[in-house]
Design a protein around this motif. Structure first.
Motif, PDB file in Angstrom:
ATOM      1  N   LEU A   1      -0.206  40.212   3.407  1.00 39.02           N
ATOM      2  CA  LEU A   1      -1.080  40.798   2.395  1.00 39.02           C
ATOM      3  C   LEU A   1      -0.983  40.067   1.067  1.00 39.02           C
ATOM      4  CD1 LEU A   1      -0.587  44.608   3.078  1.00 39.02           C
ATOM      5  CD2 LEU A   1      -2.722  43.326   3.298  1.00 39.02           C
ATOM      6  N   ALA A   2       0.175  39.456   0.803  1.00 37.50           N
ATOM      7  CA  ALA A   2       0.337  38.746  -0.471  1.00 37.50           C
ATOM      8  C   ALA A   2      -0.557  37.519  -0.547  1.00 37.50           C
ATOM      9  CB  ALA A   2       1.800  38.351  -0.655  1.00 37.50           C
ATOM     10  N   ALA A   3      -0.995  37.004   0.586  1.00 33.42           N
ATOM     11  CA  ALA A   3      -1.833  35.807   0.601  1.00 33.42           C
ATOM     12  C   ALA A   3      -3.232  36.118   1.111  1.00 33.42           C
ATOM     13  CB  ALA A   3      -1.189  34.720   1.475  1.00 33.42           C
ATOM     14  N   VAL A   4      -3.683  37.353   0.907  1.00 35.36           N
ATOM     15  CA  VAL A   4      -4.977  37.723   1.457  1.00 35.36           C
ATOM     16  C   VAL A   4      -6.108  36.979   0.765  1.00 35.36           C
ATOM     17  CG1 VAL A   4      -5.246  39.722  -0.064  1.00 35.36           C
ATOM     18  CG2 VAL A   4      -6.388  39.700   2.155  1.00 35.36           C
ATOM     19  N   SER A   5      -5.995  36.702  -0.532  1.00 33.07           N
ATOM     20  CA  SER A   5      -7.032  35.955  -1.239  1.00 33.07           C
ATOM     21  C   SER A   5      -6.487  35.513  -2.586  1.00 33.07           C
ATOM     22  CB  SER A   5      -8.302  36.788  -1.428  1.00 33.07           C
ATOM     23  OG  SER A   5      -9.262  36.079  -2.187  1.00 33.07           O
TER      24      SER A   5
ATOM     25  N   ASP B   1      -8.456  35.169  -5.145  1.00 29.20           N
ATOM     26  CA  ASP B   1      -9.269  35.901  -6.114  1.00 29.20           C
ATOM     27  C   ASP B   1      -8.714  37.319  -6.234  1.00 29.20           C
ATOM     28  OD1 ASP B   1     -11.198  37.279  -7.560  1.00 29.20           O
ATOM     29  OD2 ASP B   1     -12.852  36.154  -6.655  1.00 29.20           O
ATOM     30  N   ALA B   2      -8.284  37.692  -7.450  1.00 32.25           N
ATOM     31  CA  ALA B   2      -7.670  39.009  -7.644  1.00 32.25           C
ATOM     32  C   ALA B   2      -8.629  40.137  -7.315  1.00 32.25           C
ATOM     33  CB  ALA B   2      -7.175  39.131  -9.087  1.00 32.25           C
ATOM     34  N   ASN B   3      -9.912  39.980  -7.617  1.00 32.72           N
ATOM     35  CA  ASN B   3     -10.881  41.032  -7.327  1.00 32.72           C
ATOM     36  C   ASN B   3     -11.070  41.212  -5.819  1.00 32.72           C
ATOM     37  OD1 ASN B   3     -11.392  41.560 -10.072  1.00 32.72           O
ATOM     38  ND2 ASN B   3     -12.868  39.866 -10.168  1.00 32.72           N
ATOM     39  N   VAL B   4     -11.107  40.075  -5.097  1.00 34.59           N
ATOM     40  CA  VAL B   4     -11.243  40.158  -3.646  1.00 34.59           C
ATOM     41  C   VAL B   4      -9.993  40.751  -3.018  1.00 34.59           C
ATOM     42  CG1 VAL B   4     -11.539  38.795  -1.535  1.00 34.59           C
ATOM     43  CG2 VAL B   4     -12.868  38.240  -3.584  1.00 34.59           C
ATOM     44  N   ALA B   5      -8.832  40.325  -3.487  1.00 32.51           N
ATOM     45  CA  ALA B   5      -7.577  40.823  -2.934  1.00 32.51           C
ATOM     46  C   ALA B   5      -7.428  42.322  -3.169  1.00 32.51           C
ATOM     47  CB  ALA B   5      -6.407  40.076  -3.559  1.00 32.51           C
ATOM     48  N   ARG B   6      -7.889  42.821  -4.305  1.00 29.63           N
ATOM     49  CA  ARG B   6      -7.727  44.244  -4.627  1.00 29.63           C
ATOM     50  C   ARG B   6      -8.519  45.119  -3.666  1.00 29.63           C
ATOM     51  NH1 ARG B   6     -10.256  44.290  -9.077  1.00 29.63           N
ATOM     52  NH2 ARG B   6      -8.527  43.436 -10.310  1.00 29.63           N
ATOM     53  N   ASP B   7      -9.718  44.673  -3.263  1.00 29.84           N
ATOM     54  CA  ASP B   7     -10.598  45.489  -2.422  1.00 29.84           C
ATOM     55  C   ASP B   7     -10.566  45.071  -0.948  1.00 29.84           C
ATOM     56  OD1 ASP B   7     -11.437  46.924  -4.651  1.00 29.84           O
ATOM     57  OD2 ASP B   7     -12.988  45.431  -5.118  1.00 29.84           O
ATOM     58  N   ALA B   8      -9.622  44.230  -0.561  1.00 30.37           N
ATOM     59  CA  ALA B   8      -9.573  43.756   0.822  1.00 30.37           C
ATOM     60  C   ALA B   8      -9.122  44.884   1.758  1.00 30.37           C
ATOM     61  CB  ALA B   8      -8.607  42.577   0.945  1.00 30.37           C
ATOM     62  N   THR B   9      -9.957  45.187   2.738  1.00 33.18           N
ATOM     63  CA  THR B   9      -9.601  46.215   3.735  1.00 33.18           C
ATOM     64  C   THR B   9      -8.785  45.543   4.827  1.00 33.18           C
ATOM     65  OG1 THR B   9     -11.718  45.805   4.823  1.00 33.18           O
ATOM     66  CG2 THR B   9     -11.616  47.622   3.257  1.00 33.18           C
ATOM     67  N   ALA B  10      -7.509  45.362   4.556  1.00 28.03           N
ATOM     68  CA  ALA B  10      -6.640  44.602   5.447  1.00 28.03           C
ATOM     69  C   ALA B  10      -5.314  45.338   5.603  1.00 28.03           C
ATOM     70  CB  ALA B  10      -6.404  43.193   4.895  1.00 28.03           C
ATOM     71  N   TYR B  11      -4.599  44.977   6.653  1.00 27.74           N
ATOM     72  CA  TYR B  11      -3.294  45.561   6.926  1.00 27.74           C
ATOM     73  C   TYR B  11      -2.409  44.503   7.583  1.00 27.74           C
ATOM     74  CZ  TYR B  11      -4.897  45.879  11.783  1.00 27.74           C
ATOM     75  OH  TYR B  11      -5.376  45.575  13.029  1.00 27.74           O
ATOM     76  N   GLU B  12      -1.104  44.693   7.425  1.00 27.26           N
ATOM     77  CA  GLU B  12      -0.115  43.878   8.129  1.00 27.26           C
ATOM     78  C   GLU B  12       0.363  44.629   9.362  1.00 27.26           C
ATOM     79  OE1 GLU B  12       3.154  42.659   5.774  1.00 27.26           O
ATOM     80  OE2 GLU B  12       1.954  41.550   4.309  1.00 27.26           O
TER      81      GLU B  12
END
Length: 755
Positions: A413-417, A419-430
């Motif tokens: 999750l720390a390397a999801v994006s 872009d801070a805005n994209v990373a904040r709203d990323a619907t992702a899980y580990e």
């Protein structure tokens, strides 16, 4: 000295009690007799028990730190791997004459969960394989008169190819050694007879055949069904230092018989393989494929009765069958032959069958709610089971007013994006696949679900382990659902081969052993130790020993070749009599594929087996009084086998006989002398096998010492060993007398009074 995690406090219950009792005079000198059973002594023991429990929990801190360190390295425990295999299916009731297409993930009845991997169609036919086995020249010479008569009867003016109809894989059972269906046949083809179920009464057989033919052609359906074919190529151990590459597709043609211009003439229709259904890679490995069948009006089998068709089995037609019951049930023939224009002369198969499907030791779960979001950061949710198949996992999270929405799995999750805005709203899980846990984001790296929103497991497959490596015929029944949602009829299972590939989940101790390698090579093979450690981590194979031969080119038997690395690997095996363990082709292919992806670009990598040198030993000993003669001789034999075994606990250091180390009689004599009950070693001889015969090695010293020199890539293989009680070791391994036979007696069989 070893680096062991320290205990924060090594005191235990007894230590605490002793320490507290010792403090009594300093604090309460009036208490002069703290005996057992005294109320004060009881309070001391209670306090010591509570302190022991607290110290136990405190000492778990180093263990927790190791687990945290593993997570920081991104080194989660490896999940269990499932066993896989191929089975054949058939209707349990022969009265079932329809075609039923089963949805994937049909369940097999077993102590462990097993599922089918793909959609498959079960047709009311069974497949029996035959080849036209060519007659050997010696047999043809003996039957020359009969063959000349056949040539006149069938008006054959050219060369006559005599053959015998030979079944392969009888009763659907596998032949592990393999049958080369092309090389051993007169027409370089494999024939599969498609047989309808046996009718209750012989006059009803044509009606049953017609119903089975209608099911093959699809009847009134828009498209005919697909015929599922499963096959397992015969895999033989590679020769010494043979270049083993990735299997390539075999250019073949599938055909089905159809009626020609006359009532007896046979023609053939090509059956295309349905796109995306060939898991065998073109007959290169074990797998299944699905053939597109023609309309039932085109499915036909030539008459096989010579009374009806005098030319049955003659020429380019299916082989002749002499069993009237089978002949009456044949509705069509499949033919597998090389693609025209392709020089394919060999196709060794261990098994081929119809109505086949691949299975895997896993269970599928759908629609399970894992919990509700609390709105906090870094929420974790537990899946129903551990060892989840990450590729199949589908997780959904509720969104206000929109229902369930799919979320995406990411490695970190720390390397999801960036872009801070994209990373904040990323619907992702580990995902921790081994433990079966999900971790959601913290609002900065990954989105946090709204409070009260549910997290659901939409689909996931769980399972695996060595317990799934079942022997043949362990599975017998399948419960499936058709693609239209209706339950399928009772289906029985034919399991011709063992299931393989199952591996238990990784333990914490094994994961900790990977930490130094991960820090050293970071999943790259550079040093010899890198290759060795990575080889032991290769999935789906059980590696027992690895030796890295730098700058050694196997084909040339030559060292100091720049840029070449040869990895000699042996499969794990328990200590047992000969032969020694040898890697097969799948073992070498998987290990090569795993290492090649981690090898520097300029490196020429070879994965090889071992060049064994056949060795024989004879030994004579004197036995001490009080020891059983046979037991001492067996122990002496076992000691020599253990010493020369290539894996642990063999060798001088219990890690297997060293690669390339010469074999000396003096070392073998020391090993035999250590056996309990051996009073004196009276002789030991070494033999080497040459041209199928045992020859004694020359003596290099006056005392009879012998040495077998091995090359740097060779190991000894003890194929023959004779231990006797006598004055000298036998000089010929073939001439050892039977100690239980009386030389003056002649063995005569006696017919029993009651047979």
């Amino acid at each position: 000295m070893p680096m062991l995690p320290p205990s924060l406090d090594d005191r235990r219950f007894d230590d605490l009690v002793e320490e507290l009792v010792a403090r009594i005079p300093a604090h309460t000198p009036e208490w002069t007799n703290p005996r057992l059973g005294d109320p004060g002594r009881t309070l001391i023991e209670l306090f010591a028990w509570l302190g022991d429990a607290l110290l136990y929990r405190a000492n778990l801190i180093p263990e927790r730190q190791r687990l945290v360190f593993l997570k920081l390295l991104g080194m989660g425990l490896q999940p269990a791997r499932p066993a896989r295999g191929i089975v054949g299916l058939a209707f349990a009731q022969e009265t079932e004459l329809g075609a039923h297409t089963l949805a994937p993930r049909a369940k097999l009845k077993a102590a462990l969960p097993f599922e089918t991997l793909a959609e498959t169609t079960v047709l009311p036919v069974t497949g029996e394989c035959y080849i036209k086995r060519r007659i050997a020249p010696a047999d043809a010479a003996k039957r020359s008169d009969m063959l000349q008569g056949l040539a006149r009867i069938h008006r054959i003016s050219g060369a006559l190819k005599a053959y015998e109809t030979t079944p392969v894989f009888p009763q659907g059972r596998a032949t592990p050694a393999g049958v080369d269906v092309f090389a051993q046949s007169a027409d370089r083809a494999l024939w599969v007879a498609l047989l309808a179920p046996k009718a209750a009464q012989a006059p009803q057989q044509p009606t049953v055949n017609e119903a089975a033919r209608l099911a093959l052609g699809g009847g009134n359906a828009a498209l005919p069904p697909l015929l599922s074919v499963g096959l397992v190529p015969a895999v033989k151990p590679p020769t010494v230092f043979e270049d083993v590459t990735t299997p390539v597709a075999v250019p073949v043609l599938w055909e089905i018989t159809t009626q020609g211009r006359s009532g007896f003439e046979t023609d053939y229709l090509t059956l295309p393989v349905q796109a995306g259904t060939d898991s065998s890679g073109g007959l290169a490995r074990a797998g299944t494929l699905r053939l597109q069948l023609p309309d039932e009006s085109l499915i036909w089998a030539p008459p096989n009765d010579v009374g009806v068709n005098p030319h049955a089995g003659v020429g380019d037609v299916p082989p002749r069958l002499d069993d009237p019951e089978r002949v009456a049930r044949v509705i069509a023939w499949l033919r597998l032959r090389p693609l025209p224009g392709q020089a394919v002369e060999h196709l060794p198969l261990a098994w081929l069958g119809v109505n086949a499907v691949e299975i895997e030791q896993r269970a599928t779960l759908e629609g399970r709610v894992l919990g509700s979001s609390s709105g906090a950061a870094d929420q974790a949710f537990a899946l129903p089971f551990g060892s989840v198949d990450a590729a199949s996992l589908q997780v959904e999270v509720e969104a206000p007013g929109r229902g369930y929405e799919p979320w995406t799995r990411v490695d970190d999750l720390a390397a999801v994006s960036a872009d801070a805005n994209v990373a904040r709203d990323a619907t992702a899980y580990e995902l921790d696949a081994e433990a079966g846990t999900l971790r959601l984001g913290d609002g900065v790296r990954g989105k946090v679900p709204e409070p009260g929103m549910r997290v659901r497991l939409a689909l996931g497959r769980f399972g695996g382990g060595r317990a799934g490596n079942l022997a043949p015929d362990s599975l017998s029944e399948l419960n499936g659902i058709r693609i239209d949602g209706q339950p399928a009829p009772a289906i029985k299972v034919l399991q011709p081969l063992p299931l393989a590939g199952g591996e238990d989940a990784e333990t914490l101790a094994l994961a900790e052993r990977r930490i130094p390698a991960r820090l050293r090579h970071r999943d790259r093979a550079v040093t010899e130790e890198d290759y060795r450690r990575l080889a032991f981590e290769a999935p789906a194979i059980d590696v027992g020993r690895v030796e890295v031969l730098a700058r050694f080119k196997p084909r040339d038997r030559r060292f100091e070749v720049p840029g070449v690395v040869s990895v000699l690997a042996l499969p794990a095996a328990p200590l047992a009599p000969a032969p020694n363990p040898r890697p097969d082709r799948p073992f070498i292919e998987r290990l090569h594929g795993f290492l090649a992806a981690r090898t520097p670009l300029a490196t020429e990598l070879y994965v090889i087996g071992c060049d064994y040198v056949a060795v024989g030993v004879s030994v004579a000993i004197a036995i001490r009084d009080g020891f059983a003669r046979d037991q001492v001789l067996l122990d002496a034999t076992a000691a020599l086998r253990r010493l020369l075994w290539p894996l642990a606990p063999g060798g001088l250091d219990a890690q297997g006989w060293p690669l390339g180390r010469a074999l000396r009689t003096r070392e073998l004599e020391v090993e035999v002398s250590r056996v309990p009950g051996v009073d004196e070693l009276r002789g030991l001889r070494l033999f080497q096998q040459r041209e199928g015969d045992w020859q004694a090695l020359p003596e290099i010293a006056a005392d009879g010492a012998q040495v077998l020199v091995l090359q740097r890539w060779q190991l000894p293989e003890l194929l023959s060993i004779v231990a006797i009680e006598g004055a000298s070791a036998p000089t010929n391994l073939r001439a050892v007398p039977n100690p239980f036979a009386e030389p003056s007696a002649v063995a005569v069989p006696v017919v029993p009074e009651l047979c």
